[in-house]
Design a protein around this motif. Structure first.
Motif, PDB file in Angstrom:
ATOM      1  N   GLY A 257       0.634  -0.895   0.104  1.00  0.00           N
ATOM      2  CA  GLY A 257      -0.248  -0.045  -0.018  1.00  0.00           C
ATOM      3  C   GLY A 257       0.843   1.346   0.045  1.00  0.00           C
ATOM      4  O   GLY A 257       0.285   2.406  -0.178  1.00  0.00           O
ATOM      5  N   ARG A 258       2.254   1.201   0.275  1.00  0.00           N
ATOM      6  CA  ARG A 258       3.058   2.046  -0.074  1.00  0.00           C
ATOM      7  C   ARG A 258       4.116   1.824  -0.701  1.00  0.00           C
ATOM      8  O   ARG A 258       4.862   0.591  -0.639  1.00  0.00           O
ATOM      9  N   VAL A 259       4.560   2.536  -1.583  1.00  0.00           N
ATOM     10  CA  VAL A 259       5.380   2.478  -2.651  1.00  0.00           C
ATOM     11  C   VAL A 259       6.553   3.345  -2.728  1.00  0.00           C
ATOM     12  O   VAL A 259       6.275   4.613  -2.173  1.00  0.00           O
ATOM     13  N   ALA A 260       7.590   3.208  -3.271  1.00  0.00           N
ATOM     14  CA  ALA A 260       8.766   4.120  -3.494  1.00  0.00           C
ATOM     15  C   ALA A 260       8.837   4.927  -4.724  1.00  0.00           C
ATOM     16  O   ALA A 260       9.007   6.242  -4.591  1.00  0.00           O
ATOM     17  N   GLY A 261       8.456   4.654  -5.710  1.00  0.00           N
ATOM     18  CA  GLY A 261       8.047   5.337  -6.858  1.00  0.00           C
ATOM     19  C   GLY A 261       7.667   4.524  -7.885  1.00  0.00           C
ATOM     20  O   GLY A 261       7.529   3.296  -8.065  1.00  0.00           O
ATOM     21  N   PHE A 262       7.464   5.028  -9.165  1.00  0.00           N
ATOM     22  CA  PHE A 262       7.083   4.832 -10.362  1.00  0.00           C
ATOM     23  C   PHE A 262       7.629   5.313 -11.326  1.00  0.00           C
ATOM     24  O   PHE A 262       8.096   6.549 -11.299  1.00  0.00           O
ATOM     25  N   ILE A 263       8.294   4.685 -12.351  1.00  0.00           N
ATOM     26  CA  ILE A 263       9.068   4.860 -13.520  1.00  0.00           C
ATOM     27  C   ILE A 263       8.417   4.474 -14.812  1.00  0.00           C
ATOM     28  O   ILE A 263       7.942   3.265 -14.940  1.00  0.00           O
ATOM     29  N   SER A 264       8.469   5.469 -15.886  1.00  0.00           N
ATOM     30  CA  SER A 264       8.090   5.064 -16.964  1.00  0.00           C
ATOM     31  C   SER A 264       8.837   6.080 -18.093  1.00  0.00           C
ATOM     32  O   SER A 264       9.291   7.060 -17.971  1.00  0.00           O
ATOM     33  N   GLU A 265       8.896   5.512 -19.387  1.00  0.00           N
ATOM     34  CA  GLU A 265       9.187   6.257 -20.365  1.00  0.00           C
ATOM     35  C   GLU A 265       7.896   7.112 -21.049  1.00  0.00           C
ATOM     36  O   GLU A 265       6.847   6.417 -20.679  1.00  0.00           O
ATOM     37  N   THR A 266       7.984   8.155 -21.746  1.00  0.00           N
ATOM     38  CA  THR A 266       6.722   8.706 -22.540  1.00  0.00           C
ATOM     39  C   THR A 266       6.469   7.960 -23.704  1.00  0.00           C
ATOM     40  O   THR A 266       5.228   7.663 -24.077  1.00  0.00           O
ATOM     41  N   ILE A 267       7.587   7.680 -24.405  1.00  0.00           N
ATOM     42  CA  ILE A 267       7.326   6.819 -25.535  1.00  0.00           C
ATOM     43  C   ILE A 267       8.463   5.698 -25.384  1.00  0.00           C
ATOM     44  O   ILE A 267       9.428   5.926 -25.370  1.00  0.00           O
ATOM     45  N   GLN A 268       7.739   4.427 -25.355  1.00  0.00           N
ATOM     46  CA  GLN A 268       8.720   3.280 -25.087  1.00  0.00           C
ATOM     47  C   GLN A 268       9.459   2.996 -26.293  1.00  0.00           C
ATOM     48  O   GLN A 268       8.979   2.846 -27.507  1.00  0.00           O
TER      49      GLN A 268
END
Length: 457
Positions: A257-268
């Protein structure tokens, strides 16, 4: 290697607009062997490269066969090469590469989305050479103006309070550092990444990556992969809300329920030039922050104006991340990467000694600052927008004509064409792609492939 999709991907940022537009106008001839939805046009002569005022130096080095044999003998067996008969590239100049015979190729892959200003750009070379003649190496235990000047120039390109810069040597290293920052700052461990994502191949970032072609069976620790917001193949199409709800559900039912972070590319990029569904990041960033996490934008491929419409890919989604990672185009071929974050997040790194021997060394810093100046001076972002718009339009015309083209997507000069044998079922056109892969090399293009079979045109 196993490939799931067939993508033709254009990532040419460094070519002259008229050159690329001319080749795009001729592009239909490259698909003349595919089955069109209407009657086939008469066969035409292959497109020719436009004139270019550069004569490559006579090559006196080892042949392609000799180089290949040395690679097999002395380099790791995991290395692979493109084409049945691999190219021996010996020289580059702006948008072109030259093989051992002096044959010229349009580098539409831009050195794997790295050459942002052109091979051997004279102003960038000048900065690198001048600094090399004065001081090649000094670490941050001493003062040197180059790293400070470069950090200032980079921070000025960032929105919001993203003003603290850490220099590293690659995209994988940048994402490693960003993940560590997220965990230290939040006090949480669990990270969220997208399926079909690529964030590096180091022992930690391999966990963030979600393409089995690139993943070794090693412990990957406290990393979750959520549904990919792929407008072409995703179950919700372009409906960002459906994909965002999956992130919310995953945090509620698949994490503490608690996370460190989210990561993503905008265009993979490696995943096949897949642009995220519009509005997705705004909803997900809100969800992640409510769960105690920070939001990381991987700009290794989409940064520095490549999307045309914006300098940073995340800006296309109307968000400001907490941490931004970058590499590739930042150095135009130099081994250079960076992490930019807020002063508040950066402060957690002072708990211990954080040091990088080569990060921001004088030569890379001088070269990186020259890259920023060239991109501005030569209006490369505008160039990407104009040439990319023309390219996407012409590729769209080809899609109307040829059933083998299932999708045309992307922004600026980060563009993909997905090849299929059946538009309804979206069946990957593997055999046809393999044929095109080899044929394009012998026309005027260099070609690349990835997790999905990728041709770069």
């Amino acid at each position: 290697m196993a490939f799931r999709r067939q993508i033709v991907r254009a990532t040419l940022q460094n070519a002259n607009g008229n050159n690329f537009a001319q080749l795009a106008r001729a592009g239909g001839r490259c698909l003349s062997s595919a089955s069109p939805s209407s009657s086939a046009a008469p066969a035409d002569s292959p497109p020719q490269l436009p004139p270019f005022d550069h004569r490559p130096k006579p090559y006196k080095g080892p042949s392609a066969e000799e180089v290949l044999q040395k690679r097999k003998t002395y380099l790791g067996p995991s290395l692979f090469y493109y084409y049945q008969k691999p190219l021996n590239i010996v020289e580059g100049k702006m948008q072109y590469l030259f093989d051992e015979s002096g044959k010229r190729y349009l580098d539409a892959f831009a050195g794997i989305v790295t050459v942002s200003a052109g091979h051997c750009h004279p102003e960038i070379l000048k900065a690198i050479v001048e600094q090399s003649e004065l001081l090649q190496h000094a670490t941050t235990i001493y003062l040197h103006h180059a790293i400070a000047d470069f950090a200032e120039g980079l921070a000025e390109k960032m929105p919001g309070n993203l003003k603290v810069v850490y220099f590293v040597n690659s995209g994988s290293e940048a994402n490693e550092l960003a993940m560590m920052m997220a965990r230290l700052y939040t006090g949480n461990l669990e990270m969220i990444s997208l399926r079909n994502a690529y964030h590096g191949g180091s022992s930690n970032t391999i966990g963030l990556t979600a393409l089995n072609t690139w993943k070794y069976p090693i412990p990957q620790g406290e990393i979750h992969h959520v549904m990919n917001p792929d407008p072409y193949r995703g179950i919700f199409g372009s409906d960002a809300a459906g994909y965002a709800k999956d992130v919310e559900d995953h945090i509620a039912y698949g994490t503490s329920g608690r996370v460190a972070g989210f990561i993503s590319e905008t265009i993979q990029g490696v995943g096949g030039a897949v642009e995220l569904a519009p509005g997705y990041l705004k909803m997900v960033y809100d969800t992640v922050r409510k769960a105690g996490g920070v939001c990381i934008a991987d700009e290794v491929q989409t940064g520095f104006g490549r999307t045309g419409s914006h300098y940073w890919g995340f800006e296309t989604q109307g968000v400001i991340p907490d941490i931004v990672t970058m590499a590739k185009g930042i150095g135009n071929g130099l081994p250079l990467g960076a992490v930019v974050t807020t002063p508040e997040i950066a402060s957690v790194m002072s708990q211990k000694i954080q040091f990088n021997t080569f990060g921001g060394n004088p030569v890379c810093s001088a070269g990186g600052l020259a890259v920023l100046r060239v991109l501005d001076k030569e209006k490369r972002q505008q160039h990407c927008a104009e040439v990319g718009s023309h390219l996407i339009g012409r590729l769209g015309d080809l899609k109307e004509k040829y059933d083998i083209i299932g999708d045309v997507r992307g922004r600026g000069l980060m563009v993909g064409i997905e090849l299929v044998t059946d538009r309804k079922e979206k069946t990957p056109a593997k055999a046809e792609t393999a044929v095109l892969f080899e044929q394009l090399r012998d026309l005027v293009f260099t070609v690349s492939e990835s997790r999905r079979t990728v041709l770069t045109v």
